[in-house]
Scaffold this active site. Structure first.
Site, PDB file in Angstrom:
ATOM      1  N   ILE A   4       0.887  -1.161   0.000  1.00 52.17           N
ATOM      2  CA  ILE A   4       0.000   0.000   0.000  1.00 52.17           C
ATOM      3  C   ILE A   4       0.925   1.211   0.000  1.00 52.17           C
ATOM      4  CG2 ILE A   4      -1.760   1.295   1.240  1.00 52.17           C
ATOM      5  CD1 ILE A   4      -2.772  -1.298   2.396  1.00 52.17           C
ATOM      6  N   PRO A   5       1.059   1.892  -1.149  1.00 56.92           N
ATOM      7  CA  PRO A   5       2.170   2.841  -1.340  1.00 56.92           C
ATOM      8  C   PRO A   5       1.949   4.207  -0.704  1.00 56.92           C
ATOM      9  CG  PRO A   5       0.857   2.727  -3.322  1.00 56.92           C
ATOM     10  CD  PRO A   5       0.264   1.717  -2.378  1.00 56.92           C
ATOM     11  N   CYS A   6       1.879   4.233   0.625  1.00 54.49           N
ATOM     12  CA  CYS A   6       1.745   5.523   1.314  1.00 54.49           C
ATOM     13  C   CYS A   6       2.986   6.381   1.126  1.00 54.49           C
ATOM     14  CB  CYS A   6       1.419   5.316   2.782  1.00 54.49           C
ATOM     15  SG  CYS A   6       2.609   4.340   3.706  1.00 54.49           S
ATOM     16  N   HIS A   7       4.103   5.753   0.716  1.00 51.48           N
ATOM     17  CA  HIS A   7       5.322   6.528   0.488  1.00 51.48           C
ATOM     18  C   HIS A   7       5.201   7.446  -0.727  1.00 51.48           C
ATOM     19  CE1 HIS A   7       5.703   2.797  -1.876  1.00 51.48           C
ATOM     20  NE2 HIS A   7       6.426   3.514  -2.724  1.00 51.48           N
TER      21      HIS A   7
END
Length: 283
Positions: free
Chosen positions: A246-249
C-alpha cells in the site's frame, strides 16, 4: 546477525540521507562515499547495484525539485487514474493492480483477531529487513524492522487475541515478489486488513497512484470524495499496516517536500527515488 543486504542498505540509506540534506550543494562522489566510510569506487559499484543508476543520477530523483516536477506534470485526477489509463504499456506502473484488499469482519476487527491464525516471517528487501504477517485470506501486516523482537511485539499488539506461527507461506511469498525486477508474471497479492471503512477507502485509493508517480494528502481526500478531510486522510495514511504494497510513500506534501513516514523519511525518499529510476528506465 545482520545480513550483507541489510548492511548495504544501511550504507545506501546513510548516503541518501546525506544527499537529501545537501542536494542543493550537489555533493561529489568522493564527499558522499566518505560519509559512509567506503572508497569512491566501491561506493559507486554498491550504489549502482542497489539503485540501477549512479549516485549522481539518483540525486535528481530524490531532490525536492523532482517531487515538484512530478506534481506540476500531472493533473490531480490523472495522478490517480494513470495506472488504469496506460493499458498494459508498463508492467511496473500496473503492479498495484495486482493488489486486492479485503477488510476484516466487524467481529475480527473488534475482538483483536480472536480465532485468527497468523503466520509470520522475516525477509530482506531493497529497503531493509521486513516482518510479514498473513492470515488464511491474505497479508495482514508488512513492516520494516530494526529489531526483530520489538517488531514481533508490535505485530502481536495489533492482534492480541490471535495465534501466531513462524512460517513463510505462499501469500507472503507472492507479496515479496513485488521487490523482484520482473513483474510480468506477478501473481495477485491479497491483503486482509484490519481497519475502519474510512481507512480502507483511503488505503484502496493509494493503490491507484502509479509507480513513479506522487500525490498529496489533499488530492487523496479529493479522490475519495471528501476534499475537506486532508487531516483525517493523513492519519489514515499514517496508520497503514502494510509497507510498500500500500504505497503511502507516494504521498508527499503540497509544497513538494517528502514529508514524514512511519518507517523513516530517509527510507521514503529511497523508495521514491528507486521507483523513479525503475520507471524512467522503462520509458
Amino acid at each position: 546477525m545482520e545480513t550483507q543486504d541489510s548492511l548495504n542498505y544501511r550504507r545506501i540509506a546513510a548516503a541518501i540521507d546525506y544527499i537529501k540534506k545537501n542536494f542543493k550543494e550537489q555533493p561529489s562522489l568522493d564527499e558522499i562515499a566518505s560519509r559512509v566510510h567506503v572508497s569512491p569506487a566501491h561506493f559507486q559499484r554498491l550504489f549502482t547495484a542497489w539503485a540501477g543508476t549512479s549516485p549522481k543520477k539518483f540525486l535528481q530523483y530524490i531532490s525536492v525539485e523532482y517531487a515538484k516536477n512530478m506534481l506540476r506534470g500531472n493533473h490531480q485526477v490523472t495522478l490517480f487514474d494513470a495506472a488504469y489509463e496506460t493499458g498494459l504499456s508498463s508492467t511496473s506502473r500496473l503492479h498495484d493492480l495486482f493488489v486486492t484488499i479485503e477488510g476484516m469482519t466487524p467481529a475480527e476487527y473488534k475482538n483483536g483477531g480472536e480465532n485468527l491464525s497468523i503466520n509470520y516471517s522475516f525477509a530482506e528487501s531493497p529497503f531493509g529487513s521486513l516482518l510479514v504477517g498473513s492470515t488464511t485470506k491474505g497479508v495482514c501486516y508488512m513492516a520494516f524492522v530494526e529489531d526483530e523482537v520489538q517488531a514481533l511485539t508490535n505485530l502481536k499488539e495489533k492482534f492480541p487475541n490471535a495465534t501466531f506461527q513462524c512460517k513463510l507461506d505462499l501469500l507472503q511469498q507472492h507479496a515479496l515478489f513485488i521487490f523482484q525486477h520482473d513483474w510480468s508474471k506477478l501473481p495477485e497479492i491479497k491483503l486482509h486488513l484490519k481497519g475502519t471503512n474510512f481507512q480502507l477507502k483511503v488505503w484502496e485509493s493509494l493503490l491507484k497512484i502509479p509507480m513513479g508517480g506522487l500525490s498529496t494528502y489533499g488530492a487523496v481526500a479529493q479522490q475519495i470524495g471528501n476534499p475537506s478531510a486532508s487531516r483525517a486522510v493523513g492519519t489514515a495514511i499514517g496508520s497503514n499496516p502494510v509497507a510498500f504494497l500500500i504505497p503511502c510513500h507516494r504521498v508527499i506534501q503540497t509544497s513538494g517536500n517528502v514529508g514524514g513516514y512511519m518507517w523513516g523519511s530517509t527510507r521514503k525518499t529511497a523508495m521514491i527515488g528507486w521507483e523513479g529510476v525503475k520507471t524512467h528506465a522503462e520509458n
